[in-house]
Scaffold this motif. Sequence first.
Motif, PDB file in Angstrom:
ATOM      1  N   ASP A  78     -31.327  38.459  13.214  1.00 21.88           N
ATOM      2  CA  ASP A  78     -30.922  38.735  14.591  1.00 21.88           C
ATOM      3  C   ASP A  78     -29.606  39.485  14.748  1.00 21.88           C
ATOM      4  O   ASP A  78     -29.371  40.098  15.795  1.00 21.88           O
ATOM      5  N   PHE A  79     -28.743  39.435  13.742  1.00 21.75           N
ATOM      6  CA  PHE A  79     -27.402  40.010  13.897  1.00 21.75           C
ATOM      7  C   PHE A  79     -26.954  40.729  12.622  1.00 21.75           C
ATOM      8  O   PHE A  79     -27.330  40.351  11.510  1.00 21.75           O
ATOM      9  N   ILE A  80     -26.119  41.740  12.833  1.00 22.32           N
ATOM     10  CA  ILE A  80     -25.390  42.385  11.740  1.00 22.32           C
ATOM     11  C   ILE A  80     -23.921  42.194  12.080  1.00 22.32           C
ATOM     12  O   ILE A  80     -23.494  42.468  13.205  1.00 22.32           O
ATOM     13  N   VAL A  81     -23.159  41.686  11.140  1.00 21.14           N
ATOM     14  CA  VAL A  81     -21.721  41.521  11.326  1.00 21.14           C
ATOM     15  C   VAL A  81     -21.013  42.312  10.234  1.00 21.14           C
ATOM     16  O   VAL A  81     -21.582  42.561   9.172  1.00 21.14           O
ATOM     17  N   GLY A  82     -19.801  42.723  10.520  1.00 17.90           N
ATOM     18  CA  GLY A  82     -19.120  43.491   9.495  1.00 17.90           C
ATOM     19  C   GLY A  82     -17.657  43.738   9.789  1.00 17.90           C
ATOM     20  O   GLY A  82     -17.123  43.336  10.823  1.00 17.90           O
ATOM     21  N   LYS A  83     -17.053  44.409   8.804  1.00 17.91           N
ATOM     22  CA  LYS A  83     -15.640  44.743   8.861  1.00 17.91           C
ATOM     23  C   LYS A  83     -15.475  46.215   8.528  1.00 17.91           C
ATOM     24  O   LYS A  83     -16.214  46.763   7.721  1.00 17.91           O
ATOM     25  N   LYS A  84     -14.503  46.826   9.158  1.00 15.00           N
ATOM     26  CA  LYS A  84     -14.199  48.226   8.869  1.00 15.00           C
ATOM     27  C   LYS A  84     -12.716  48.456   9.080  1.00 15.00           C
ATOM     28  O   LYS A  84     -12.064  47.712   9.795  1.00 15.00           O
ATOM     29  N   HIS A  85     -12.220  49.473   8.430  1.00 16.19           N
ATOM     30  CA  HIS A  85     -10.853  49.910   8.658  1.00 16.19           C
ATOM     31  C   HIS A  85     -10.901  51.092   9.612  1.00 16.19           C
ATOM     32  O   HIS A  85     -11.743  51.974   9.450  1.00 16.19           O
ATOM     33  N   PRO A  86     -10.024  51.112  10.612  1.00 16.73           N
ATOM     34  CA  PRO A  86     -10.011  52.285  11.480  1.00 16.73           C
ATOM     35  C   PRO A  86      -9.496  53.495  10.711  1.00 16.73           C
ATOM     36  O   PRO A  86      -8.860  53.361   9.664  1.00 16.73           O
ATOM     37  N   CYS A  87      -9.754  54.635  11.240  1.00 13.55           N
ATOM     38  CA  CYS A  87      -9.337  55.867  10.593  1.00 13.55           C
ATOM     39  C   CYS A  87      -7.833  56.074  10.776  1.00 13.55           C
ATOM     40  O   CYS A  87      -7.284  55.827  11.857  1.00 13.55           O
ATOM     41  N   ALA A  88      -7.169  56.515   9.740  1.00 12.53           N
ATOM     42  CA  ALA A  88      -5.738  56.806   9.823  1.00 12.53           C
ATOM     43  C   ALA A  88      -5.482  58.027  10.700  1.00 12.53           C
ATOM     44  O   ALA A  88      -4.415  58.156  11.293  1.00 12.53           O
ATOM     45  N   ASN A  89      -6.449  58.919  10.799  1.00 17.75           N
ATOM     46  CA  ASN A  89      -6.331  60.119  11.623  1.00 17.75           C
ATOM     47  C   ASN A  89      -6.576  59.730  13.084  1.00 17.75           C
ATOM     48  O   ASN A  89      -7.675  59.357  13.453  1.00 17.75           O
ATOM     49  N   LYS A  90      -5.566  59.804  13.912  1.00 15.79           N
ATOM     50  CA  LYS A  90      -5.677  59.408  15.319  1.00 15.79           C
ATOM     51  C   LYS A  90      -6.166  60.545  16.212  1.00 15.79           C
ATOM     52  O   LYS A  90      -6.429  60.339  17.381  1.00 15.79           O
TER      53      LYS A  90
END
Length: 141
Positions: free
Chosen positions: A71-83
């Motif tokens: 039913d779900f996908i969970v996860g982690k990510k790092h935002p991009c350093a390029n703003k």
Amino acid sequence: MKKLTILLFCFCLTTCYFGQNESYEEIVKNFYLAKWDENTWISYTKDDNNFFDTEKIIIGHNVFAVGYNKDFIVGKKHPCANKDAHFMDYDSLKPNRAITNYFIIDTRNDNFKRHIFNNENDFDNWKNRLGISKNLTYIKI
């Protein structure tokens, strides 16, 4: 000498083949991990060959951990350093590893819902609210 040069040139062409570093794998229900070199996205498509189409990408680059159930996908990510505004500029996808964003994708309906969080506390509260197990295993990417 000329034959050796041609041979080395041909070898370089085969090792730099564009698209060679692309890969994908289905997570669940038409959601895919789409990988290009060291970057990973999550895309949603019912087409078997549109994983890298920018319109199909629902979680941007720098995903590094994913867990899922039916039913779900969970996860982690790092935002991009390029703003600066960008989406698929492959030269500017360097992650800011000092920050972690979290996400939940509700796959129970055809109209999936995506929730993105800037801190782990809010993420955990939503997991609890949706009934997602705290013991859901993450696959490191």
